[in-house]
Design an enzyme around this catalytic site. Sequence first.
Site, PDB file in Angstrom:
ATOM      1  N   LYS A 177       0.835  -1.209   0.000  1.00 58.08           N
ATOM      2  CA  LYS A 177       0.000   0.000   0.000  1.00 58.08           C
ATOM      3  C   LYS A 177       0.868   1.257   0.000  1.00 58.08           C
ATOM      4  CE  LYS A 177      -3.925  -2.021   2.538  1.00 58.08           C
ATOM      5  NZ  LYS A 177      -4.692  -2.001   3.813  1.00 58.08           N
TER       6      LYS A 177
ATOM      7  N   ALA B 206      -0.785   0.827   6.340  1.00 56.56           N
ATOM      8  CA  ALA B 206      -1.105  -0.090   7.444  1.00 56.56           C
ATOM      9  C   ALA B 206      -2.146  -1.105   7.003  1.00 56.56           C
ATOM     10  CB  ALA B 206      -1.614   0.691   8.657  1.00 56.56           C
ATOM     11  N   ASP B 207      -2.067  -2.280   7.606  1.00 58.37           N
ATOM     12  CA  ASP B 207      -3.080  -3.304   7.328  1.00 58.37           C
ATOM     13  C   ASP B 207      -3.327  -4.097   8.611  1.00 58.37           C
ATOM     14  OD1 ASP B 207      -4.499  -4.686   4.813  1.00 58.37           O
ATOM     15  OD2 ASP B 207      -3.993  -6.210   6.305  1.00 58.37           O
ATOM     16  N   THR B 208      -4.595  -4.208   8.982  1.00 57.08           N
ATOM     17  CA  THR B 208      -4.973  -4.906  10.209  1.00 57.08           C
ATOM     18  C   THR B 208      -5.723  -6.182   9.884  1.00 57.08           C
ATOM     19  OG1 THR B 208      -5.122  -2.822  11.440  1.00 57.08           O
ATOM     20  CG2 THR B 208      -6.254  -4.719  12.392  1.00 57.08           C
TER      21      THR B 208
ATOM     22  N   GLY C  54       0.211  -4.557  10.485  1.00 54.11           N
ATOM     23  CA  GLY C  54       1.493  -4.312   9.847  1.00 54.11           C
ATOM     24  C   GLY C  54       1.553  -2.846   9.458  1.00 54.11           C
TER      25      GLY C  54
END
Length: 211
Positions: free
Chosen positions: A69, A85-87, A122
């Site tokens: 991203k 960010a990735d959750t 992340g």
Amino acid sequence: MQPQIILASQSPRRRELFKLVLSSYGINEFSIQAAEIDEKRIEAEILEKCDGDFQETVKKLAVELATRKARVIQKLNPRALVVGADTMVVLEEEILGKPADEMAAYQMIKALAGNTHQVLTGVSIRYRDQEECFVVTSTIRFYPWDHQMQRQVAEYVASGKAMDKAGAYGIQEEAGLWVKWIKGDYNNIVGLPIAKLNRRLGKMLEQIASH
């Protein structure tokens, strides 16, 4: 000179948390740009390479998605500092993404009831040729399923709030009523681990200012 700062996410929850981090440095302006990546394809590729340690594989996946991203947005804005960010929510060895419909959301939350699950975020911070990546894990246990929770979950799902969230819940909403305990960073569960981001971002901003 301070670079343009971009958050590569349209999540209103991340936006508010990111704003809090930047305000501690006297920065009040940043941009929002969502990155279009094929998350399902990337997830399939990384999970296919899983060598038996599912948790470590999921950590790699969270960082990879955040990095992809950030890179997409950095390519469009080469002079900007970009945060991606990735959750993801993990129950045993299953990744719980955003629910496909209300029934899926209801069943997802019911599966979490009485069990312990992990939330991993992340994060990728990119500025020109500099990159800082990390992952933060929080562990949550929900109370067991009962009539009270059944009613509240049905109302929560019917409100539509569950539909845009991994694991079908937002801990800062009514779902906070079902939490028995948390181990780790609460804000990480909301969508952005601001304490660790604050430290990593602060170092990068110092380096930029010194050049």
